[in-house]
Design a protein around this motif. Structure first.
Motif, PDB file in Angstrom:
ATOM      1  N   ARG A  77       3.856  -7.146   2.144  1.00 51.59           N
ATOM      2  CA  ARG A  77       4.283  -6.008   3.217  1.00 51.59           C
ATOM      3  C   ARG A  77       3.416  -6.130   4.496  1.00 51.59           C
ATOM      4  NH1 ARG A  77       8.991  -3.714   3.440  1.00 51.59           N
ATOM      5  NH2 ARG A  77       8.112  -1.941   4.131  1.00 51.59           N
ATOM      6  N   PHE A  78       2.283  -6.323   4.222  1.00 53.68           N
ATOM      7  CA  PHE A  78       0.852  -6.236   5.318  1.00 53.68           C
ATOM      8  C   PHE A  78       0.781  -7.600   5.808  1.00 53.68           C
ATOM      9  CE2 PHE A  78       0.701  -2.221   3.135  1.00 53.68           C
ATOM     10  CZ  PHE A  78       0.888  -1.405   4.114  1.00 53.68           C
ATOM     11  N   VAL A 119       2.688   1.697   5.222  1.00 50.72           N
ATOM     12  CA  VAL A 119       3.698   0.884   6.360  1.00 50.72           C
ATOM     13  C   VAL A 119       3.882   1.866   7.395  1.00 50.72           C
ATOM     14  CG1 VAL A 119       5.842  -0.198   6.590  1.00 50.72           C
ATOM     15  CG2 VAL A 119       4.680  -0.563   4.594  1.00 50.72           C
ATOM     16  N   GLN A 120       4.226   3.169   7.120  1.00 51.11           N
ATOM     17  CA  GLN A 120       4.673   3.955   8.204  1.00 51.11           C
ATOM     18  C   GLN A 120       3.383   4.452   8.924  1.00 51.11           C
ATOM     19  OE1 GLN A 120       6.057   7.419   5.904  1.00 51.11           O
ATOM     20  NE2 GLN A 120       8.038   6.559   5.500  1.00 51.11           N
ATOM     21  N   GLU A 124      12.940  -2.302  -1.583  1.00 49.72           N
ATOM     22  CA  GLU A 124      11.747  -3.002  -1.834  1.00 49.72           C
ATOM     23  C   GLU A 124      12.274  -4.033  -3.202  1.00 49.72           C
ATOM     24  OE1 GLU A 124       8.402  -3.504  -0.775  1.00 49.72           O
ATOM     25  OE2 GLU A 124       9.673  -2.817   0.967  1.00 49.72           O
ATOM     26  N   ARG A 163      -4.982   0.320  10.073  1.00 47.52           N
ATOM     27  CA  ARG A 163      -5.006  -0.815   9.133  1.00 47.52           C
ATOM     28  C   ARG A 163      -6.549  -0.777   8.433  1.00 47.52           C
ATOM     29  NH1 ARG A 163      -2.578  -5.650   8.103  1.00 47.52           N
ATOM     30  NH2 ARG A 163      -1.229  -5.183   9.981  1.00 47.52           N
ATOM     31  N   GLU A 172       2.593   1.470  11.220  1.00 47.52           N
ATOM     32  CA  GLU A 172       3.707   1.671  12.461  1.00 47.52           C
ATOM     33  C   GLU A 172       3.349   2.637  13.547  1.00 47.52           C
ATOM     34  OE1 GLU A 172       7.304   2.137  10.434  1.00 47.52           O
ATOM     35  OE2 GLU A 172       7.823   0.279   9.653  1.00 47.52           O
ATOM     36  N   LYS A 196       4.234   2.314   0.759  1.00 49.01           N
ATOM     37  CA  LYS A 196       5.344   2.576   1.671  1.00 49.01           C
ATOM     38  C   LYS A 196       4.599   3.701   2.734  1.00 49.01           C
ATOM     39  CE  LYS A 196       9.759   5.452   1.972  1.00 49.01           C
ATOM     40  NZ  LYS A 196      10.588   5.923   1.231  1.00 49.01           N
TER      41      LYS A 196
END
Length: 705
Positions: free
Chosen positions: A134-135, A34-35, A493, A44, A38, A31
């Motif tokens: 997710r990625f 992900v933030q 999720e 990455r 963004e 989680k």
């Protein structure tokens, strides 16, 4: 529905809580990543490296604890071994019994350790899948490649449990020695069959097989059915037992057998039937493939219908197949190739394989489900072999009431009669079980004391009888701070990805397909395409090059079909235990490619040995490939596809059916280039698709770990 993370926590042995892979922590990390991404895409690379470091630390913690416990078990066995040596010169039944029980207590603790390993392996697979999803990257492929293939791999300890086999061997040998103490001193290594297996050893062997994906013939064959089970499912057999009815299961298998006979009984004569109606011989591709075209649609509505009933769709299937075969047989006297095609379309509309598979999944108790799956697969394989064999017995020609009965029409009449008899048997003997959804909610509620896979491991295992506690030091309990935040993440999720609610549309099912699943479905498409080209054009090719009669073609196809079970015996009992499934998958793809290459007409004249040998290699390689492909597919596919209308079985059926449609269409189109070019024109697409599947397998190879 209990989220996966919470269910995993409920299943953990509390005294070992601090040594499990921390699924909750890693989920929070995902989680946070992900933030971060963004905010900046530059993060990455940092995310990939940091998550690798987190996984390494978690795996190391688990592996070190595992080694500690293995050492403790080895120490206990060493102490018991000294007592064992002292008993060799005595014949004290009471002390022998006490020592046997002490060994069994060590075995029970070993079961706890295997249970610990399985939960960690499942949690690790789940978090890797979550990260990839997710990625949108191939992190699993990178992580497994760099960790599992390293000479000092700790990942192998989780998935391959190196060292535990030695503990199992010590337990087996000593229990067998004590069992035979009063009779002989023969070791299990000398004559294993002389010793009766101890129940605790059988449980350990089952647990080890589950962890290593080791298998036997029945398990291997059963996987062909692609009846998916969630890794953390909690089946309640009480309700399933009420729905189980042996005669109904037998009728379910009979439907599978008859349908496969119906599919292949016309293959040897489809070309001659087409010629007798004024069409080209290569129209046999359309005649055979029209059944598959209709099956693409029938699989969906039969799968949906099985949500409400099992008997009604089977009755409907029998009626439609009776009509379809009757029309197929009457086309000769009506002199209409259109009636012929309509008859085969009706046969495809009666395909109830989705119902057959669903009945086993929903109405057969877990303890009997493997054997039922084997019966389902075997019935299909037997039907595939019997179809052409029956066709070879129908060489006759007579007329009754202006209706012609010959080798072209008799397959239709015989199958029409068979389906009529089956329909009557179905109406008399089939018992409609209670609706599955009435009990599904009860099955989903159970989350404590659950079994894992087929190993029979439970959280309430017996405590050891050894005087020392299994843990030598206290375990520091982890605090559950930020529970509300984690619960919110569970809802967002797990609620969308890992709960057991069936998908409601083909679009939703497609979104659950990871790259690995897509590749496995493509491989399934490829092998079915290659097999259909081989089988569907066999009568045309052999008649053109070798002037074979329909009887010769039927015998040849029957012989190919009879190789199915022997090949699966070899693969299921030996190859699958000697090599990893992904290794067998890639090797069988290469062998299939070689078989296709050898089938090309590059040498004139085209010889019978070349055709027969290449066809046998292609068919056998495809059979081996199908088994490991479906086994891997069941492991990498989302548990949400284990039931419901759009389940994994339906997706694989649709992929295989679409392959047959495309292959049969290819045969018909290739016929326009002339008979001399038919063979190479149909083999070229097979070769290209096979090469593409090999390349795709190489790209996803490490994700099949």
């Amino acid at each position: 529905m209990v989220a996966f993370g919470k269910k995993l926590k409920q299943l953990q042995l509390q005294e070992w809580h601090g040594y499990y892979i921390n699924y909750k922590l890693m989920k929070k990390k995902v989680k946070q990543y992900v933030q971060q991404i963004e905010v900046s895409e530059q993060n990455r690379d940092y995310v990939l490296m940091d998550f690798s470091r987190v996984l390494d630390k978690q795996i190391e913690k688990t592996v070190l604890f595992l080694l500690e416990q293995q050492g403790q078990l080895a120490s206990w066995l060493s102490n018991l071994g000294e007592q064992h040596e002292a008993l060799i010169q005595q014949n004290d039944a009471a002390r022998i019994s006490e020592l046997q029980e002490a060994y069994r207590n060590v075995g029970r603790d070993l079961l706890k350790l295997l249970y610990f390993l399985e939960l960690n392996a499942i949690g690790l697979r789940k978090i890797l899948k979550k990260f990839d999803k997710r990625f949108g990257c191939k992190f699993t492929n990178y992580y497994v490649k760099t960790r599992a293939n390293h000479p000092y791999s700790q990942l192998k300890q989780v998935f391959k449990h190196v060292g535990i086999s030695a503990v199992v061997g010590t337990l087996s040998r000593n229990l067998a020695d004590l069992q035979d103490q009063q009779e002989s001193f023969i070791s299990i290594y000398d004559q294993p069959a002389l010793s009766l297996p101890d129940p605790i050893i059988e449980s350990i062997k089952a647990a080890v097989d589950t962890l290593t994906n080791s298998t036997d013939f029945l398990q291997y064959i059963g996987k062909h059915a692609l009846i998916l089970e969630d890794e953390l499912s909690t089946p309640s057999d009480d309700d399933v037992d009420e729905r189980y009815h042996f005669m109904s299961l037998l009728l379910n298998h009979a439907s599978t057998f008859l349908y496969m006979v119906n599919t292949y009984i016309i293959v040897p004569t489809a070309d001659s039937y087409s010629l007798s109606l004024g069409a080209a011989a290569t129209v046999c591709g359309v005649v055979i493939g029209s059944m598959a075209v209709a099956q693409v649609f029938s699989s969906v509505y039969f799968s949906a219908w099985s949500n409400k009933s099992y008997m009604k769709p089977l009755v409907f299937s029998s009626i439609v197949l009776f009509i379809g075969n009757t029309l197929y047989a009457l086309a000769y006297d009506l002199n209409s190739v259109y009636i012929l095609l309509i008859g085969r379309l009706f046969c495809g509309l009666g395909s109830a394989r989705a119902v057959n598979r669903r009945y086993i999944s929903d109405c057969v108790p877990l303890k009997k489900r493997m054997k039922a799956s084997v019966g389902f697969v075997s019935a299909g394989a037997l039907g595939m072999a019997c179809g052409p064999a029956f066709a070879s017995l129908l060489e006759t020609n007579f007329t009754i009431l202006k209706i012609t009965f010959n080798e072209d029409t008799l397959p239709g009449w015989v199958m029409a009669l068979a389906w009529l008899v089956y329909l009557l048997w179905l109406l008399v003997s089939f018992r409609e079980p209670s609706h599955y959804e009435k009990v599904s909610s009860m099955q989903q509620e159970s989350s404590n004391g659950m079994r894992i896979g087929e190993a029979g491991l439970e959280t309430g295992v017996s405590k050891t009888g050894v005087s020392q506690p299994l843990l030598l030091s206290s375990v520091e309990k982890q605090q559950d701070e930020d529970e509300d935040d984690d619960q919110e993440f569970d809802i967002s999720e797990e609620g969308s990805e890992e709960n057991h609610k069936p998908v409601t549309s083909i679009v939703s099912a497609y979104k659950l397909l990871t790259p690995s699943v897509k590749v496995q479905l493509f491989i399934y498409f490829m092998l079915k395409y290659a097999m259909e080209v081989l089988l569907a054009e066999s009568s045309v090719i052999t008649a053109y090059y070798f002037i074979w009669s329909s009887r010769n073609v039927a015998i040849f196809l029957a012989c190919l079909g009879l190789t199915v079970l022997p090949v699966n015996v070899i693969v299921g009992s030996y190859l699958s235990n000697m090599f990893e499934e992904r290794q067998v998958l890639l090797a069988s793809e290469v062998m299939l490619c070689v078989g296709i290459v050898l089938s090309f007409q590059l040498i004139i004249p085209y010889s019978v040995p070349q055709y027969v040998c290449s066809a046998l290699l292609t068919f056998v390689a495809a059979e081996v490939l199908e088994g490991v492909n479906l086994s891997l597919l069941s492991r990498v596919m989302s548990p949400r596809l284990s039931r419901g209308t759009y389940n994994g079985g339906l997706l694989s059926t649709e992929a295989g059916t679409l392959a047959r449609v495309v292959a049969d269409g290819t045969i018909t189109l290739a016929g326009y280039w002339g008979m001399s070019n038919l063979l190479n024109a149909t083999l070229l697409p097979s070769l290209l698709i096979c090469i593409c599947s090999i390349i795709a397998t190489c790209f996803t190879y490490n994700s099949l770990y």
